[in-house]
Design a protein around this motif. Structure first.
Motif, PDB file in Angstrom:
ATOM      1  N   GLU A 137      51.199  58.431 -23.622  1.00  0.00           N
ATOM      2  CA  GLU A 137      51.355  59.834 -23.220  1.00  0.00           C
ATOM      3  C   GLU A 137      51.900  60.699 -24.358  1.00  0.00           C
ATOM      4  O   GLU A 137      51.329  61.728 -24.708  1.00  0.00           O
ATOM      5  CB  GLU A 137      52.276  59.928 -22.004  1.00  0.00           C
ATOM      6  CG  GLU A 137      52.394  61.349 -21.479  1.00  0.00           C
ATOM      7  CD  GLU A 137      53.247  61.455 -20.224  1.00  0.00           C
ATOM      8  OE1 GLU A 137      53.581  62.591 -19.862  1.00  0.00           O
ATOM      9  OE2 GLU A 137      53.580  60.407 -19.617  1.00  0.00           O
ATOM     10  N   GLU A 138      53.016  60.272 -24.944  1.00  0.00           N
ATOM     11  CA  GLU A 138      53.618  61.069 -26.017  1.00  0.00           C
ATOM     12  C   GLU A 138      52.731  61.094 -27.256  1.00  0.00           C
ATOM     13  O   GLU A 138      52.513  62.142 -27.864  1.00  0.00           O
ATOM     14  CB  GLU A 138      55.005  60.525 -26.377  1.00  0.00           C
ATOM     15  CG  GLU A 138      55.726  61.404 -27.388  1.00  0.00           C
ATOM     16  CD  GLU A 138      57.149  60.925 -27.666  1.00  0.00           C
ATOM     17  OE1 GLU A 138      57.551  60.986 -28.835  1.00  0.00           O
ATOM     18  OE2 GLU A 138      57.833  60.485 -26.715  1.00  0.00           O
ATOM     19  N   GLY A 139      52.195  59.955 -27.632  1.00  0.00           N
ATOM     20  CA  GLY A 139      51.306  59.892 -28.789  1.00  0.00           C
ATOM     21  C   GLY A 139      50.076  60.752 -28.605  1.00  0.00           C
ATOM     22  O   GLY A 139      49.601  61.400 -29.548  1.00  0.00           O
ATOM     23  N   GLY A 140      49.557  60.763 -27.379  1.00  0.00           N
ATOM     24  CA  GLY A 140      48.400  61.605 -27.078  1.00  0.00           C
ATOM     25  C   GLY A 140      48.701  63.076 -27.267  1.00  0.00           C
ATOM     26  O   GLY A 140      47.880  63.837 -27.800  1.00  0.00           O
ATOM     27  N   LEU A 141      49.893  63.486 -26.849  1.00  0.00           N
ATOM     28  CA  LEU A 141      50.278  64.898 -27.015  1.00  0.00           C
ATOM     29  C   LEU A 141      50.463  65.250 -28.491  1.00  0.00           C
ATOM     30  O   LEU A 141      50.080  66.345 -28.926  1.00  0.00           O
ATOM     31  CB  LEU A 141      51.544  65.197 -26.220  1.00  0.00           C
ATOM     32  CG  LEU A 141      51.378  65.144 -24.693  1.00  0.00           C
ATOM     33  CD1 LEU A 141      52.717  65.333 -24.000  1.00  0.00           C
ATOM     34  CD2 LEU A 141      50.367  66.169 -24.208  1.00  0.00           C
ATOM     35  N   HIS A 142      51.029  64.341 -29.269  1.00  0.00           N
ATOM     36  CA  HIS A 142      51.138  64.580 -30.711  1.00  0.00           C
ATOM     37  C   HIS A 142      49.745  64.711 -31.329  1.00  0.00           C
ATOM     38  O   HIS A 142      49.517  65.568 -32.192  1.00  0.00           O
ATOM     39  CB  HIS A 142      51.909  63.439 -31.396  1.00  0.00           C
ATOM     40  CG  HIS A 142      53.380  63.464 -31.158  1.00  0.00           C
ATOM     41  ND1 HIS A 142      54.177  64.549 -31.497  1.00  0.00           N
ATOM     42  CD2 HIS A 142      54.211  62.531 -30.624  1.00  0.00           C
ATOM     43  CE1 HIS A 142      55.435  64.281 -31.164  1.00  0.00           C
ATOM     44  NE2 HIS A 142      55.479  63.069 -30.636  1.00  0.00           N
ATOM     45  N   ALA A 143      48.825  63.868 -30.879  1.00  0.00           N
ATOM     46  CA  ALA A 143      47.459  63.916 -31.405  1.00  0.00           C
ATOM     47  C   ALA A 143      46.776  65.233 -31.030  1.00  0.00           C
ATOM     48  O   ALA A 143      46.061  65.823 -31.846  1.00  0.00           O
ATOM     49  CB  ALA A 143      46.656  62.728 -30.899  1.00  0.00           C
ATOM     50  N   VAL A 144      47.000  65.698 -29.805  1.00  0.00           N
ATOM     51  CA  VAL A 144      46.434  66.989 -29.384  1.00  0.00           C
ATOM     52  C   VAL A 144      46.967  68.105 -30.270  1.00  0.00           C
ATOM     53  O   VAL A 144      46.201  68.952 -30.748  1.00  0.00           O
ATOM     54  CB  VAL A 144      46.753  67.278 -27.898  1.00  0.00           C
ATOM     55  CG1 VAL A 144      46.404  68.717 -27.545  1.00  0.00           C
ATOM     56  CG2 VAL A 144      46.002  66.318 -26.994  1.00  0.00           C
ATOM     57  N   ARG A 145      48.271  68.097 -30.520  1.00  0.00           N
ATOM     58  CA  ARG A 145      48.854  69.111 -31.414  1.00  0.00           C
ATOM     59  C   ARG A 145      48.228  69.053 -32.797  1.00  0.00           C
ATOM     60  O   ARG A 145      47.924  70.077 -33.402  1.00  0.00           O
ATOM     61  CB  ARG A 145      50.361  68.895 -31.555  1.00  0.00           C
ATOM     62  CG  ARG A 145      51.181  69.430 -30.439  1.00  0.00           C
ATOM     63  CD  ARG A 145      52.657  69.222 -30.768  1.00  0.00           C
ATOM     64  NE  ARG A 145      53.498  69.789 -29.743  1.00  0.00           N
ATOM     65  CZ  ARG A 145      54.812  69.607 -29.694  1.00  0.00           C
ATOM     66  NH1 ARG A 145      55.415  68.873 -30.620  1.00  0.00           N
ATOM     67  NH2 ARG A 145      55.524  70.159 -28.736  1.00  0.00           N
ATOM     68  N   GLY A 146      48.068  67.839 -33.297  1.00  0.00           N
ATOM     69  CA  GLY A 146      47.481  67.675 -34.619  1.00  0.00           C
ATOM     70  C   GLY A 146      46.057  68.186 -34.686  1.00  0.00           C
ATOM     71  O   GLY A 146      45.686  68.918 -35.611  1.00  0.00           O
ATOM     72  N   LEU A 147      45.253  67.816 -33.691  1.00  0.00           N
ATOM     73  CA  LEU A 147      43.854  68.256 -33.688  1.00  0.00           C
ATOM     74  C   LEU A 147      43.758  69.762 -33.536  1.00  0.00           C
ATOM     75  O   LEU A 147      42.976  70.413 -34.228  1.00  0.00           O
ATOM     76  CB  LEU A 147      43.083  67.543 -32.572  1.00  0.00           C
ATOM     77  CG  LEU A 147      41.584  67.838 -32.509  1.00  0.00           C
ATOM     78  CD1 LEU A 147      40.895  67.474 -33.824  1.00  0.00           C
ATOM     79  CD2 LEU A 147      40.941  67.103 -31.331  1.00  0.00           C
ATOM     80  N   ARG A 148      44.577  70.310 -32.655  1.00  0.00           N
ATOM     81  CA  ARG A 148      44.555  71.768 -32.465  1.00  0.00           C
ATOM     82  C   ARG A 148      44.936  72.479 -33.765  1.00  0.00           C
ATOM     83  O   ARG A 148      44.331  73.488 -34.138  1.00  0.00           O
ATOM     84  CB  ARG A 148      45.520  72.159 -31.354  1.00  0.00           C
ATOM     85  CG  ARG A 148      45.499  73.637 -31.064  1.00  0.00           C
ATOM     86  CD  ARG A 148      46.449  74.014 -29.945  1.00  0.00           C
ATOM     87  NE  ARG A 148      46.405  75.445 -29.740  1.00  0.00           N
ATOM     88  CZ  ARG A 148      47.427  76.163 -29.308  1.00  0.00           C
ATOM     89  NH1 ARG A 148      48.565  75.588 -29.032  1.00  0.00           N
ATOM     90  NH2 ARG A 148      47.310  77.462 -29.151  1.00  0.00           N
ATOM     91  N   SER A 149      45.930  71.954 -34.474  1.00  0.00           N
ATOM     92  CA  SER A 149      46.351  72.552 -35.744  1.00  0.00           C
ATOM     93  C   SER A 149      45.230  72.490 -36.777  1.00  0.00           C
ATOM     94  O   SER A 149      44.973  73.462 -37.493  1.00  0.00           O
ATOM     95  CB  SER A 149      47.591  71.837 -36.291  1.00  0.00           C
ATOM     96  OG  SER A 149      48.670  71.960 -35.401  1.00  0.00           O
ATOM     97  N   ILE A 150      44.573  71.351 -36.865  1.00  0.00           N
ATOM     98  CA  ILE A 150      43.460  71.188 -37.800  1.00  0.00           C
ATOM     99  C   ILE A 150      42.348  72.178 -37.484  1.00  0.00           C
ATOM    100  O   ILE A 150      41.845  72.889 -38.363  1.00  0.00           O
ATOM    101  CB  ILE A 150      42.915  69.738 -37.746  1.00  0.00           C
ATOM    102  CG1 ILE A 150      43.917  68.774 -38.387  1.00  0.00           C
ATOM    103  CG2 ILE A 150      41.550  69.637 -38.430  1.00  0.00           C
ATOM    104  CD1 ILE A 150      43.620  67.312 -38.096  1.00  0.00           C
ATOM    105  N   LEU A 151      41.959  72.233 -36.213  1.00  0.00           N
ATOM    106  CA  LEU A 151      40.830  73.079 -35.827  1.00  0.00           C
ATOM    107  C   LEU A 151      41.158  74.562 -35.972  1.00  0.00           C
ATOM    108  O   LEU A 151      40.325  75.347 -36.431  1.00  0.00           O
ATOM    109  CB  LEU A 151      40.388  72.759 -34.401  1.00  0.00           C
ATOM    110  CG  LEU A 151      39.840  71.348 -34.207  1.00  0.00           C
ATOM    111  CD1 LEU A 151      39.493  71.101 -32.746  1.00  0.00           C
ATOM    112  CD2 LEU A 151      38.642  71.096 -35.111  1.00  0.00           C
ATOM    113  N   HIS A 152      42.384  74.945 -35.595  1.00  0.00           N
ATOM    114  CA  HIS A 152      42.758  76.347 -35.745  1.00  0.00           C
ATOM    115  C   HIS A 152      42.798  76.736 -37.219  1.00  0.00           C
ATOM    116  O   HIS A 152      42.300  77.791 -37.608  1.00  0.00           O
ATOM    117  CB  HIS A 152      44.105  76.645 -35.092  1.00  0.00           C
ATOM    118  CG  HIS A 152      44.601  78.009 -35.413  1.00  0.00           C
ATOM    119  ND1 HIS A 152      43.929  79.151 -35.015  1.00  0.00           N
ATOM    120  CD2 HIS A 152      45.659  78.431 -36.144  1.00  0.00           C
ATOM    121  CE1 HIS A 152      44.572  80.218 -35.486  1.00  0.00           C
ATOM    122  NE2 HIS A 152      45.620  79.807 -36.161  1.00  0.00           N
ATOM    123  N   GLY A 153      43.395  75.884 -38.039  1.00  0.00           N
ATOM    124  CA  GLY A 153      43.451  76.183 -39.466  1.00  0.00           C
ATOM    125  C   GLY A 153      42.066  76.307 -40.072  1.00  0.00           C
ATOM    126  O   GLY A 153      41.776  77.252 -40.816  1.00  0.00           O
TER     127      GLY A 153
END
Length: 196
Positions: A137-153
């Protein structure tokens, strides 16, 4: 000017989305929207309680449209292919709808259940796509944050013309997402180093 027949909240939101994409979110004002629709500003108050509500409705609409684009991109696929497809859909949505995309970026204000639900739907979609990587659960949320940051950037730099070198942007995005996937595989296998 007399009020235009058929004017309703949905029509206002669609017109505001067009205005945002054409001129930028800063230009989405009640006066600007009224001019676009050929009505007087006070008549808009029959449908929205001011600019704040209009922008909230616009953010909900933007999140729903982004979710639709992302969901459509992953029909019938999963795993790495789904992450790549969803990422391309995200970046393409931001390119096609720069003003509307900008409305999707703010965190929902507390107590606005409609905005929270729209944001939550996208979060759930990404979590489900990444579920196969078994991050917890926690790792998944970190991954979502990471992917969102990559895609937004990536999307923001692309929209602002920040990639000036003559390299294929699709290749860059593909390599970036491959690197992200390799990284979350390390998270799953316990090879992640360093603690916050």
């Amino acid at each position: 000017m007399s009020p235009r027949a058929g004017l309703d909240t949905h029509t206002l939101v669609l017109a505001a989305a067009e205005l945002a994409d054409e001129q930028g979110i800063a230009e989405v004002t009640l006066a600007g929207l009224a001019a676009k629709l050929g009505v007087r500003s006070p008549s808009l108050y029959n449908h929205v309680n001011g600019l704040k509500e209009l922008r909230t409705l616009l953010a909900i609409h933007g999140l729903e449209q982004l979710q639709t684009a992302m969901e459509a991109s992953i029909v019938g696929i999963s795993g790495d292919a789904a992450v790549h497809a969803m990422s391309r859909a995200y970046v393409e949505f931001a390119r096609q709808h720069p003003g509307l995309y900008e409305t999707t970026l703010r965190a929902p204000e507390e107590g606005n259940t409609s905005l929270e639900e729209a944001g939550g739907q996208i979060l759930s979609l990404i979590i489900n796509v990444l579920a196969g990587y078994e991050l917890g659960e926690e790792g998944g949320l970190h991954a979502v944050r990471g992917l969102r940051s990559i895609l937004h950037g990536f999307a923001s730099l692309k929209n602002q013309g920040g990639f000036g070198m003559p390299l294929d942007l699709e290749v860059s995005l593909t390599r970036l997402i491959k690197t992200f996937i390799a990284g979350i595989r390390c998270m799953r296998s316990g090879e992640e180093s360093g603690k916050e």
